[in-house]
Design a protein around this motif. Structure first.
Motif, mmCIF file in Angstrom:
data_model
loop_
_atom_site.group_PDB
_atom_site.id
_atom_site.type_symbol
_atom_site.label_atom_id
_atom_site.label_comp_id
_atom_site.label_asym_id
_atom_site.label_seq_id
_atom_site.Cartn_x
_atom_site.Cartn_y
_atom_site.Cartn_z
ATOM 1 N N UNK A 425 -0.556 5.564 41.106
ATOM 2 C CA UNK A 425 0.079 6.177 42.273
ATOM 3 C C UNK A 425 1.067 5.216 42.922
ATOM 4 N N UNK A 426 0.642 3.925 42.995
ATOM 5 C CA UNK A 426 1.543 2.928 43.569
ATOM 6 C C UNK A 426 2.795 2.777 42.717
ATOM 7 N N UNK A 428 4.079 4.917 40.641
ATOM 8 C CA UNK A 428 4.930 6.102 40.680
ATOM 9 C C UNK A 428 5.715 6.182 41.987
ATOM 10 N N UNK A 429 5.044 5.789 43.052
ATOM 11 C CA UNK A 429 5.714 5.819 44.353
ATOM 12 C C UNK A 429 6.986 4.964 44.328
ATOM 13 N N UNK A 430 6.856 3.736 43.812
ATOM 14 C CA UNK A 430 8.020 2.842 43.782
ATOM 15 C C UNK A 430 9.069 3.338 42.791
ATOM 16 N N UNK A 431 8.602 3.828 41.659
ATOM 17 C CA UNK A 431 9.539 4.311 40.638
ATOM 18 C C UNK A 431 10.316 5.511 41.167
ATOM 19 N N UNK A 432 9.632 6.358 41.912
ATOM 20 C CA UNK A 432 10.304 7.555 42.429
ATOM 21 C C UNK A 432 11.362 7.204 43.475
ATOM 22 N N UNK A 433 11.402 5.921 43.862
ATOM 23 C CA UNK A 433 12.463 5.477 44.773
ATOM 24 C C UNK A 433 13.609 4.817 44.014
ATOM 25 N N UNK A 437 10.031 0.817 35.949
ATOM 26 C CA UNK A 437 8.603 0.538 35.898
ATOM 27 C C UNK A 437 8.336 -0.965 35.977
ATOM 28 N N UNK A 443 6.946 -5.850 41.757
ATOM 29 C CA UNK A 443 6.870 -5.761 43.210
ATOM 30 C C UNK A 443 5.416 -5.677 43.680
ATOM 31 N N UNK A 444 4.619 -4.896 42.966
ATOM 32 C CA UNK A 444 3.207 -4.759 43.347
ATOM 33 C C UNK A 444 2.478 -6.090 43.172
#
Ligand SMILES: Nc1ncnc2c1ncn2[C@@H]1O[C@H](COP(=O)(O)OP(=O)(O)O)[C@@H](O)[C@H]1O
Ligand SMILES: [Mg+2]
Lengths: 477, 242
Positions: A425-426, A428-433, A437, A443-444
């Motif tokens: 989920x984390x 995907x959240x960043x990727x969707x911005x 990947x 970043x995480x």
């Protein structure tokens, strides 16, 4: 395959787990070495090392005793991995040059070039109070800025320390880590060479770090540095160590012993950025003795090596003494980082914090092993242990083995352990911005490491972030 | 134009969307209403390209380009934005650094980080986002309302061509809904963003004044209408159509 690739167009599987991003894997020829010991260790070899260093008799006796202990000691049964080490296949003493260079200009060109590529001499000019560079078994260069030397700060290799301050060394050597503490402390005591000797006089606060950089160069090399730091009453010092090695496919062995004495009201911060190539067995014993109101802080970052076994410890011996360990371990592919810390509380109102963060991916393995020991006189003491593990994929593994032994009432203990799979989920959240990947993974992980990285001096923080990024490159998914 | 044509989607083998058609022009606001489980979030995730949502048929075109082949990050860089129903928390990553990286991924290197931060502070002020939130870890310990506002802050900063807001109004009080609706309208005006607002509640319609409203039931749009339909739903809800 990337989990976030378009479903309609699966991409070919990429099986490479160990990223090809290790930039310090080059090596120098070894044929000009002044001494390149044959493989294997025996009494004659130990006598040779001692003779080369022209040591006092007590040190040779200590070495020979330690060798017996090393042979007699079994491997830790709980520790997988060290028993495959072939002690016969290691060179125990490698002396690159006969006489120690007196200045950077005297250092042989190829060694100078190596340290230049690593960026060591620049570092000294910019942000260090002193620097030692060790190449194989010997210190090759060392200096301390004049203002600190004038205040009586001593920063030498351990060999030089023994020569110039034999009484001081004899008083402290092996006193917080006895020879027989474990098989590898015994081995180190038998064949140690190099390492640092630091003495900070009463009340002196050194505002920039003292740094030692360790370089292994030869194949199947052993490096056994021995470090002793004495911070006298009310003094403050930050000591930092970095390391690297060529990318060989056969095992090298690094077995260090680091002993630290934090006197009344003194403060020592010890920073490690461990970046050995992934063929090095890194088996290190580190312990501090902390007196009244003293403060010991270990900041321990482990990114490299094949197997690291290291539990930086502190013995809180004086009232109100404090100890902290903050560590981060990254393991990928065949790497195993077996790290943690030990907090031994002997005196009242002592406090300790152990924060251990680990990241494993692509089959890597991280283990937290910790011990908290609160003795019968340590009333009013506090301990907190936090373990956070970040696991990237089902092939990777993370385990936690905490031990607590409490022999008095009126203490406070806290233990938290969290294990997170890196959140889809984390990601995907960043990727969707709009982040790729790989960028999202970086970043995480940077965010995960941030509480430790922000405690490092700026240059080390930048280096850590760079190394973490390299670890993440081409390997997420 | 964002053109969703006859889109069919399954999740873990279960059919959820059974042929959805919606067309949104730049600067338009559409609302999708419907009961829980009808497939609204599924449509949102499908647009964003979440790998769990498998497109069995249909097309999604963004300004004439089929985006179904594109990875989610590429879709975002092409101008799509999803405000999540449940924004995730990411420790150690500050809102402003994250947005800077996302901005640069989309628009290229910034000339001045300082300018960008100032700009974020201004946007934060407009959206009644507390200043210090921008410096804190992304959604880490934010209240429900703060998370939703920060989603809209992200939308404002990333200036998408098309945005889907998934229940951004849920769990907010009337004042917060008003602020968010005004914020969204400002973005639409400034950047000509086409917006799909997914909502449970008719009250946000009053502030958003959508151009079109769609009612989704069981993975299908069962009724769509313009301004007068929106006004009808604003008064009496969608219950009559379920
Ligand atoms: N990730 C998922 N995994 C399994 N089922 C899902 C998932 N997402 C949605 N669904 C199912 O799809 C249906 C529609 O859900 P959703 O799109 O979330 O509806 P809405 O947003 O309208 O409430 C529900 O039956 C839900 O259980
Ligand atoms: Mg939903």
């Amino acid at each position: 395959m990337s989990r976030f690739a378009p479903i309609q167009h699966p991409q070919p599987q990429n099986n490479a787990v160990i990223s090809d991003t290790y930039s310090l894997g080059f090596s120098d020829p070894t044929d000009s070495y002044a001494l390149h010991s044959k493989k294997g260790l025996d009494v004659a070899m130990i006598e040779r090392i001692s003779a080369e260093k022209d040591e006092p008799a007590w040190m040779l006796a200590t070495r020979l005793e330690a060798y017996k202990t090393f042979l007699a000691k079994p491997h830790h049964v709980w520790l997988p991995g060290t028993h495959v080490l072939n002690f016969e296949d290691i060179s125990y003493y490698l002396k690159p040059v006969n006489t120690r260079p007196q200045s950077w200009d005297d250092v042989p060109a190829y060694i100078k070039n190596t340290f230049d590529r690593i960026g060591v001499p620049q570092a000294e000019r910019d942000h260090l109070a002193g620097l030692t560079a060790q190449y194989e078994s010997e210190k090759i260069y060392g200096s301390i800025k004049k203002i600190w030397a004038d205040k009586g700060v001593i920063f030498l290799s351990m060999d030089e320390g023994l020569k110039q301050y034999p009484d001081l060394v004899q008083e402290y050597f092996g006193k917080v880590i006895p020879t027989g503490d474990n098989k590898f402390s015994a081995l180190n005591t038998a064949c140690w060479s190099g390492g640092s000797f630091v003495y900070v006089p009463k009340g002196v606060h050194i505002d920039l770090p003292l740094q030692t950089y360790f370089r292994i160069n030869a194949q199947n090399a052993g490096q056994f540095e021995r470090t002793l730091i004495i911070a006298d009453e009310g003094s403050q010092v930050t000591y930092a160590e970095g390391c690297s090695s060529p990318s060989y496919s056969t095992a090298s062995l690094h077995a260090a012993v680091v002993e630290i004495f934090v006197k009344k009201g003194a403060r020592v911060q010890y920073i490690t950025v461990q970046n050995w190539y992934k063929d090095v067995y890194n088996l290190v014993t580190k312990r501090a003795w902390v007196e009244e109101e003293g403060h010991m802080e270990w900041l321990d970052c482990n990114l490299g090596s094949k197997l690291t076994v290291k539990y930086p410890s502190f013995i809180l011996a004086g009232k109100g003494a404090r100890g902290e360990t903050m560590s981060i371990a990254v393991a990928s592919g065949d790497q195993h980082q077996d790290t943690g810390s030990k907090a031994i509380h002997l005196a009242p109102y002592t406090s300790s914090t152990i924060i251990s963060k680990s990241i494993c991916k692509g089959g890597g393995r991280t283990t937290y092993r910790g011990m908290v020991n609160i003795g019968p006189n340590a009333h009013g003491s506090k301990n907190k242990v936090v373990c956070d593990a970040l696991i990237f994929d089902p092939e990777s593994r993370s385990d936690t083995y905490p031990t607590e032994r409490v022999f008095t009432n009126d203490v406070s203990l806290e233990h938290e352990a969290t294990v997170s799979r890196i959140g889809e989920d984390q990601l995907f959240y960043l990727i969707s911005r709009g982040l790729t990947e790989e960028e999202a993974g970086k970043m995480i992980v940077r965010g995960f490491a941030e509480p430790l990285v922000k405690k490092l001096p700026m240059e080390f923080a930048v280096e850590m972030n760079r190394l973490i990024d390299l670890e993440m490159e081409g390997s997420v998914g | 134009m964002l053109k969703i044509h006859n889109v069919q989607v399954s999740v873990e083998g279960k059919h959820i969307l059974n042929g959805v058609d919606i067309e949104i022009k730049p600067g338009e606001i559409h609302a999708i209403m419907g009961p829980n489980g009808s497939g609204k979030s599924t449509l949102a995730y499908t647009l964003a390209g979440h790998p769990k949502y498998h497109v069995d048929g249909g097309e999604i075109g963004l300004d004439g380009i089929n985006i179904l082949d594109q990875s989610p990050d590429l879709r975002a860089r092409s101008g799509l934005f999803l405000a999540f129903q449940y924004p995730v928390e990411i420790a150690g990553v500050s809102v402003q650094n994250f947005l800077r990286v996302a901005y640069e991924a989309k628009f290229g290197k910034l000339k001045s980080i300082i300018e960008f931060r100032k700009h974020l502070q201004e946007l934060a002020e407009e959206l009644h986002v507390k200043k210090e939130l921008v410096e804190r870890s992304l959604n880490d310990g934010f209240s429900g309302g703060e998370k939703k506002r920060v989603e809209i802050l992200q939308m404002a900063a990333l200036q998408p061509k098309y945005a889907v807001l998934d229940e951004t109004d849920s769990g907010l009080d009337v004042d917060a809904i008003k602020t968010i609706a005004e914020g969204v309208r400002a973005i639409v005006k400034k950047h000509k963003t086409g917006v799909i607002v997914i909502t449970h509640y008719q009250r946000i319609l009053k502030y958003l004044k959508p151009d079109k409203v769609h009612v989704m039931v069981k993975g299908k749009i069962i009724k769509s209408g313009g301004k007068s339909f929106a006004q009808e739903l604003e008064k009496s809800g969608y219950a009559a159509y379920v």
